[in-house]
Design a protein around this motif. Structure first.
Motif, PDB file in Angstrom:
ATOM      1  N   GLU A   1       0.747  -1.120  -0.169  1.00 28.67           N
ATOM      2  CA  GLU A   1      -0.151   0.029   0.068  1.00 28.67           C
ATOM      3  C   GLU A   1       0.849   1.289  -0.056  1.00 28.67           C
ATOM      4  O   GLU A   1       1.684   1.475   0.571  1.00 28.67           O
ATOM      5  CB  GLU A   1      -1.113  -0.139   0.926  1.00 28.67           C
TER       6      GLU A   1
ATOM      7  N   LYS B   1      -2.526   0.631  -4.334  1.00 23.98           N
ATOM      8  CA  LYS B   1      -2.020  -0.438  -3.888  1.00 23.98           C
ATOM      9  C   LYS B   1      -1.044  -1.009  -5.176  1.00 23.98           C
ATOM     10  O   LYS B   1      -1.467  -0.874  -6.223  1.00 23.98           O
ATOM     11  CB  LYS B   1      -3.112  -1.847  -3.555  1.00 23.98           C
TER      12      LYS B   1
ATOM     13  N   ILE C   1      -3.228  -0.668  -8.497  1.00 23.93           N
ATOM     14  CA  ILE C   1      -4.621  -0.925  -8.325  1.00 23.93           C
ATOM     15  C   ILE C   1      -4.976   0.773  -7.631  1.00 23.93           C
ATOM     16  O   ILE C   1      -4.381   0.967  -6.769  1.00 23.93           O
ATOM     17  CB  ILE C   1      -4.944  -1.720  -7.226  1.00 23.93           C
TER      18      ILE C   1
ATOM     19  N   ASN D   1     -10.054   3.491  -6.087  1.00 19.03           N
ATOM     20  CA  ASN D   1     -11.385   2.831  -6.308  1.00 19.03           C
ATOM     21  C   ASN D   1     -11.190   1.280  -6.435  1.00 19.03           C
ATOM     22  O   ASN D   1     -12.282   0.774  -6.776  1.00 19.03           O
ATOM     23  CB  ASN D   1     -12.097   3.365  -7.599  1.00 19.03           C
ATOM     24  N   GLY D   2     -10.015   0.747  -6.221  1.00 20.10           N
ATOM     25  CA  GLY D   2      -9.848  -0.537  -6.554  1.00 20.10           C
ATOM     26  C   GLY D   2      -9.897  -1.092  -7.957  1.00 20.10           C
ATOM     27  O   GLY D   2      -9.814  -2.450  -8.107  1.00 20.10           O
ATOM     28  N   LYS D   3      -9.580  -0.346  -8.923  1.00 22.61           N
ATOM     29  CA  LYS D   3      -9.664  -0.792 -10.044  1.00 22.61           C
ATOM     30  C   LYS D   3      -8.068  -0.985 -10.559  1.00 22.61           C
ATOM     31  O   LYS D   3      -7.110  -0.053 -10.278  1.00 22.61           O
ATOM     32  CB  LYS D   3      -9.992   0.496 -10.895  1.00 22.61           C
TER      33      LYS D   3
END
Length: 470
Positions: free
Chosen positions: A96, A101, A120, A123-125
């Motif tokens: 992180e 990430k 990543i 927004n986790g994309k």
């Protein structure tokens, strides 16, 4: 989140600076780390990780110095065994940085520890991959460099590379951005595109290696046409794996102005190679006998690594004024740290002292055209592919990179003409030839580009039957 590619043209190398919410990561940093430190301070961010995609062969990374100066840990992919403290990540391990990430994808094939870093976003994309030498734009990393270390054949490594790309990278979304470690001009691949950033989707359409129907066809395609790697590659891998002297120490040692007398004494006592980094035109008019010309304004560092076999070779510099620091920096990027000093006042001080000088017989393309006939001996030192595309009729293809292999075939009793594409490489060759006692030649200013413009010399666009110089 911010992603910045820091591209160094002379190495065709991309480092990456990533920030998010007060934290930063740097991927594959260059040897000199002060610009990164300045940038971190300016942006008021803390360096959290230094990611290395693999043990680089074509340049010395700044990971060790950067870690020592910032306290940030160095991260390698699985199986890496550096001699210094580092995090050896597991496949799919996540790190992180602020709100983003980075996921480690172990992608062996170019080397066994090679890894691709998947970014990543907040927004986790899945947003981008930093593919190192696993995936280039238009190509993939050559799988012939790590054979000895991996105890595998190049075919076996190419098979691993296929598995890495087809199982780990190609399943990712087409809109992911690809950030490679190198671009066109690097010896780490053979077919790279001139662009330095692309989408994975476009690479799936345009990269020959990503369109193979089977592992067998991939292996054959990737291995086809590979030229021998430069000899300094293995030594750079060792430096990246074991560590190196700090950049500041290298600069302090090398940035040592020497008088003409001291320069001459050091050369005699140490056997140092005299490296003249002026442009080809200036060098040809006068230089210190036995010195080698590799112009700073060109692909300087890669050609130094190709032409000078040992990174420990003592070097004395002859430079244009105020380029000494840049020269030492660029030498250090490829591991040539043993610079003993430079000639204070440049070549002009040597010439004014009354010391012996040498010259290269350089002629214009027009002069060459006026005396050219069917018996003229022409040596073309461009790459095989350049020669195959078009060359002076009946010219001999003798690539500069292999000069030590073909030098003995030269008959010094026969006058010959020497050229490359524009004069940079042919002057390197001319300086080496003359240092080895070959003097019965003329180097053509402007090279093949100038020869073509005369429209007087017959050329051909196919590879003629190989001939033997005699």
């Amino acid at each position: 989140m911010n992603i910045e590619q820091i591209y160094t043209g002379c190495l065709a190398q991309g480092a990456y600076y990533i920030t998010s919410d007060g934290e930063a990561a740097i991927i594959d940093p260059l040897r000199e780390v002060q610009p990164y430190l300045d940038r971190l301070k300016k942006d008021n961010v803390k360096l959290k990780y230094i990611f290395e995609t693999h043990f680089h062969a074509d340049f010395v990374s700044g990971h060790v110095d950067l870690s020592q100066k910032t306290g940030a840990p160095i991260v390698y992919g699985p199986t890496a065994q550096p001699s210094f403290e580092a995090i050896i990540a597991e496949d799919n391990q996540i790190f992180e940085i602020g709100k983003i990430k980075i996921k480690v994808l172990h992608t062996p094939g170019h080397t066994m520890e090679s890894s691709t870093f998947l970014l990543i976003d907040e927004n986790g994309k899945d947003t981008a991959i930093f593919s190192g030498d696993t995936l280039f734009l238009g190509d993939v990393g050559r799988p012939d460099l790590a054979q000895k270390a991996a105890n595998l054949t190049q075919e076996e490594l190419a098979g691993l590379l296929y598995d890495s790309i087809y199982n780990k990278i190609l399943p990712l979304a087409d809109d992911i951005t690809v950030y490679p470690a190198h671009g066109a001009g690097s010896a780490c691949g053979k077919n790279m595109q001139k662009e330095t950033v692309d989408t994975l989707g476009n690479q799936k359409q345009t990269n020959y290696a990503l369109k193979q129907s089977s592992k067998e066809s991939f292996v054959n395609a990737v291995l086809d046409g590979l030229s021998a790697p430069p000899k300094y590659f293995g030594m750079n891998v060792a430096l990246n794996k074991k560590g190196y002297d700090s950049f500041e120490e290298v600069m302090k040692k090398g940035k040592n102005p020497l008088s003409v007398e001291d320069f001459e004494t050091v050369a005699e006592e140490t056997g140092a190679l005299i490296l003249d980094t002026r442009n080809a035109a200036e060098f040809s008019k006068g230089f210190i006998p036995q010195s080698i010309n590799i112009g700073l304004k060109g692909d300087f560092a890669p050609w130094v690594g190709t032409m000078i076999v040992d990174v420990q070779q003592p070097i004395l510099l002859v430079c244009d004024a105020e380029t000494e620091e840049e020269t030492i920096t660029r030498l250090s990027r490829v591991g040539f740290d043993n610079v003993l000093g430079y000639l204070n006042g440049g070549f002009e001080s040597w010439e004014n002292s009354g010391k012996e000088i040498d010259t290269i017989d350089r002629i214009s393309a027009e002069e060459f055209a006026d005396i050219f006939d069917k018996n003229t001996i022409v040596i073309d030192v461009r790459k095989e592919g350049e020669y195959a595309a078009e060359h002076v009729e009946n010219a001999f293809s003798k690539p500069l990179a292999y000069i030590n292999d073909w030098l003995s075939s030269i008959n010094n009793n026969q006058h010959f003409f020497l050229h490359c594409a524009g004069g940079y490489r042919s002057m390197i060759a001319a300086s080496i030839l003359q240092a080895r006692g070959y003097r019965n030649f003329s180097e053509i200013e402007g090279g093949f580009n100038a020869i073509k413009k005369t429209e007087k010399i017959p050329t051909t666009d196919f590879v003629c039957q190989s001939k033997t110089l005699s």
